[in-house]
Structures are given as C-alpha cells and as structure tokens.
Motif scaffolding. Sequence first.
Motif, mmCIF file in Angstrom:
data_model
loop_
_atom_site.group_PDB
_atom_site.id
_atom_site.type_symbol
_atom_site.label_atom_id
_atom_site.label_comp_id
_atom_site.label_asym_id
_atom_site.label_seq_id
_atom_site.Cartn_x
_atom_site.Cartn_y
_atom_site.Cartn_z
ATOM 1 N N ASP A 14 -5.232 2.933 -1.964
ATOM 2 C CA ASP A 14 -6.097 3.577 -0.969
ATOM 3 C C ASP A 14 -6.446 4.940 -1.561
ATOM 4 O O ASP A 14 -5.562 5.756 -1.827
ATOM 5 C CB ASP A 14 -5.364 3.727 0.367
ATOM 6 C CG ASP A 14 -6.242 4.302 1.476
ATOM 7 O OD1 ASP A 14 -6.247 3.745 2.581
ATOM 8 O OD2 ASP A 14 -6.933 5.313 1.210
ATOM 9 N N GLU A 32 0.846 -1.202 0.000
ATOM 10 C CA GLU A 32 0.000 0.000 0.000
ATOM 11 C C GLU A 32 0.875 1.244 0.000
ATOM 12 O O GLU A 32 1.752 1.381 0.855
ATOM 13 C CB GLU A 32 -0.918 0.000 1.225
ATOM 14 C CG GLU A 32 -1.872 1.188 1.291
ATOM 15 C CD GLU A 32 -2.810 1.129 2.498
ATOM 16 O OE1 GLU A 32 -3.654 2.019 2.642
ATOM 17 O OE2 GLU A 32 -2.664 0.176 3.308
ATOM 18 N N HIS A 76 -8.583 0.243 -0.850
ATOM 19 C CA HIS A 76 -9.083 0.781 0.412
ATOM 20 C C HIS A 76 -9.942 1.955 0.009
ATOM 21 O O HIS A 76 -9.424 3.002 -0.391
ATOM 22 C CB HIS A 76 -7.926 1.226 1.318
ATOM 23 C CG HIS A 76 -7.252 0.099 2.027
ATOM 24 N ND1 HIS A 76 -6.212 0.313 2.909
ATOM 25 C CD2 HIS A 76 -7.439 -1.237 1.998
ATOM 26 C CE1 HIS A 76 -5.813 -0.848 3.406
ATOM 27 N NE2 HIS A 76 -6.541 -1.803 2.871
ATOM 28 N N HIS A 102 -4.779 8.267 -0.500
ATOM 29 C CA HIS A 102 -3.311 8.306 -0.392
ATOM 30 C C HIS A 102 -2.630 8.979 -1.584
ATOM 31 O O HIS A 102 -1.453 8.692 -1.869
ATOM 32 C CB HIS A 102 -2.776 6.878 -0.209
ATOM 33 C CG HIS A 102 -3.067 6.331 1.157
ATOM 34 N ND1 HIS A 102 -2.543 5.138 1.597
ATOM 35 C CD2 HIS A 102 -3.844 6.802 2.159
ATOM 36 C CE1 HIS A 102 -2.951 4.914 2.838
ATOM 37 N NE2 HIS A 102 -3.749 5.906 3.203
ATOM 38 N N ASP A 111 -11.581 1.616 3.974
ATOM 39 C CA ASP A 111 -10.639 2.053 5.009
ATOM 40 C C ASP A 111 -11.020 3.486 5.340
ATOM 41 O O ASP A 111 -10.656 4.412 4.618
ATOM 42 C CB ASP A 111 -9.192 1.981 4.510
ATOM 43 C CG ASP A 111 -8.194 2.346 5.611
ATOM 44 O OD1 ASP A 111 -6.987 2.319 5.356
ATOM 45 O OD2 ASP A 111 -8.658 2.681 6.730
HETATM 46 MN MN MN Z 1 -5.511 2.160 3.876
#
Ligand code: MN
Length: 423
Positions: free
Chosen positions: A248, A213, A275, A251, A323
Amino acid sequence: MILDKNQIHHFNEKALASHQAKWNYYKNEIPNAEAIVQNLAKFNVAIPSWALGTGGTRFGRFSGSGEPASLEDKMEDVGLLHALNGASGAISLHIPWDIPSDYEAIQQKAASLNLKFDAVNSNTFQDQPGQPLSYKFGSLQHVNTAVRQQAIDHNIEVINHGVKLGSKAITVWLSDGSCFPGQLNFRKAFQNTLESLQAIYAALPSDWKLFVEYKAFEPNFYSMTVGDWGQSLLYANKLGPQAYTLVDLGHHLPNANIEQIVSLLLMEGKLAGFHFNDSKYGDDDLTVGSIKPYQLYLIFNELVEGMDARGMDHNHDLGWMIDASHNVKDPLEDLLQSVEAIMLAYAHALLTDRAALNTAQDNNDVVAAQEILQNTFRTDVRTLVAEARLRNGAALQPLQFYRQQQVRQQLIKDRGNSKASGL
Ligand code: MN
Ligand code: LRH
C-alpha cells in the motif's frame, strides 16, 4: 444508475475528431504506440467498496450526497466508473461491511455490470456489535489465545464469503502493534501472528492467495506487528507459496524507496500487488499521482521490467487495486482521476526504452539513464490512454462526461441525500 453505451458513444462524438487528429500524430511520434494502447486496453484496476462514500478523519467528516447505501449501490457506482473508463472492472469487498444477503442476486448484478470480485478484505481492526472478545490490544498477535482464535475464525469466514463470490485472494491488514515501549513482546507478537496466519493459510483453497499488507504506523504509534516489507516478507516466506506481500503506497515511512522494494519483491516472486494512493506525510490515502506522480512512474517502471523478466502477465499475475479516501472531493471523480493516473504511469513504463536504459546502466552513464526516464515521463501519453478507452467503448473524457451529464445530481435524485460512510 446504469450508463448505457449509446450515451457514452454519443458524448464521444463531440471529441472524436480532435482525438483522431492527436492519435494519428502520436501513433507515428511515439515508438510502439499501438502495442502500448493494446496493453492499456486490457488493463484493469479494482475499486475498493469502502471508497465510494465520503471519508473523514477523527476530527470530522463532511459527508456528500447520493452516496451508496447498499452493496448493490456500491457495485452500481463501480459499474459506472467501469462504463466511463473501461478500466475499473472489479470491486474489492470488505467483510463485514459488505456481506451479501443473496449471493445469486449479487453474482447476477456483477455480471450485468461487467464486474468481477477482486481480493476480499478481513477486518480485525474494529470490534463488531455483539463480538465476544475485543481487538483493543490486537487480534492475531493477542496474548489471549481465544482472541486469536476469534480473529482466525473471522478470516476463514471471509475466505468462505470470497469463495462464494469467485474471489481468488484475501488481504489481511492487521492494525496490531503497540503504542508504548514495553507494552508488547515483539518476538511473541510475531510468533502469535505467524501461528494465527498459518491457521488461516491452511484454510486457503489451492488456487487462492493470501496477501499480507504491511503498514509503518496507525492506529498503533510505537510498533506495528506487520510494520514494513521485511516483516511482511518474513511472514510470507514462512507461510508458503500462496502467501505474498501487498504494497500500500501510503504505508511507508517518509522517503522510503518504494520502487526498490517493488523490484526486490518481484525478484523474489513474492509481490502480491498494490493498494494505490498518494500521500505527502502519512497514510493520507490521497488521489493516486496527485503528490508524487514521478514516483508512481518509477514504481511502474520496476513493475514492467520485473514482470517481463519473469514472463508474468501484466493483467492477472498481480493485484491492482486502489485504496483511497475522499475527504473533500466527490468519491467518483477522485477515483476516475486515480485510475487515469495509474494508466498514465503504466503507459510511461511501457514506453521506457529498456534496451537503452540497460546500456546506460551497464556503462554507468548516469546522465543517459536519467535522460531516458525523464524524457519518457515528460512524453504526453494521454492520447494513448484515451484511445484505449475508446476501443473499450468507454468515454474519451470520463470526468467531463461525469460533470456535463450531471451524474452526481442524478444519483442524488435516485438515492436522495443518502450519506454513506467512506473510510
Ligand atoms: Mn490498504
Ligand atoms: C489500512 C488499509 C487496509 C484496509 C483499510 C481500509 O490502512 O490500507 O488496506 O483494510 O485501509
């Protein structure tokens, strides 16, 4: 708190007639409506164990009540979500926050709640009580071999926990990086991290995947050692066929074209999965689809196009996970909204007329291409998502059920004012 199907069935009766009327209309109005509903009914999104309590920031946390105080409570909350929307049939655990004390009992509990264990997550972004060496200056990147070995051992321990749970993947998110120019030798940090990941990769069972990730910033604010999709893909390619890049949504640097990143990772066969969350600025971990719902549709549009181009199974070949963190909302209401947003984006992607879009693209007919996507996105597919829930024995209106049946109040009665710590 366990919800029984009859309670939900009884609650649906009030809304059934109006739903049936809408379904009878849309099944003729929307092309492939039946096929879309069948795909939706098979689709599941994993729920993170750390998103069932109220989250917060360094400035404060305003905890809620009736929140899970144990792994068993967390599993019951995910079971509750799954009973309500029929699409949350897996929980993702974070180690050491969720180490089971009795694996047999936890497996039986999961079975009784129709839950599977999704990817397990390692944690070398915090120092645990009694931990010999600190991760203050990183873990797998650390200049000190002993700190790297401690972090490698932790990740291998996480894999062993996952094997006993029946998980098939580990997600490695590293907070490693630097806060100031000059603090870190980027090349050595990359090579230390790669070497460490290779030791973890070597411990993977043959049918497991390692998800790398990436994140652009936080908690380091000058460089992150897995800072973007390119760096994550570099690691995944150097590690081997069981390593993939996990996206994600929060991010990325502002305005990153995530749907293009997704398309290329899929093309390379190196997309781990997601995520899901939403954000306006940084890693805000907000409700999925609450800020940029059109971007979520565009991402699913690339996913369906890319998965079908590779003959992939929509439900099993990628990791679908939320997430998120909930600072001002009831965590369970927030998660119900997030799963709904994901199902709507997936439904829109399935509805997209791919042949017409390809023709428009081949003819450089920009307006036609735009109209296809925007008309699809402006099509109300909520009835199709509700029909999929109904066929799964879930609630036609999960949020209404949650509120009208006063589920949170019931949880507070059962658990007292317990205040779990979400992230
Ligand atoms: Mn995450
Ligand atoms: C890092 C992250 C990672 C998890 C953590 C809880 O920001 O997205 O996936 O380990 O949140």
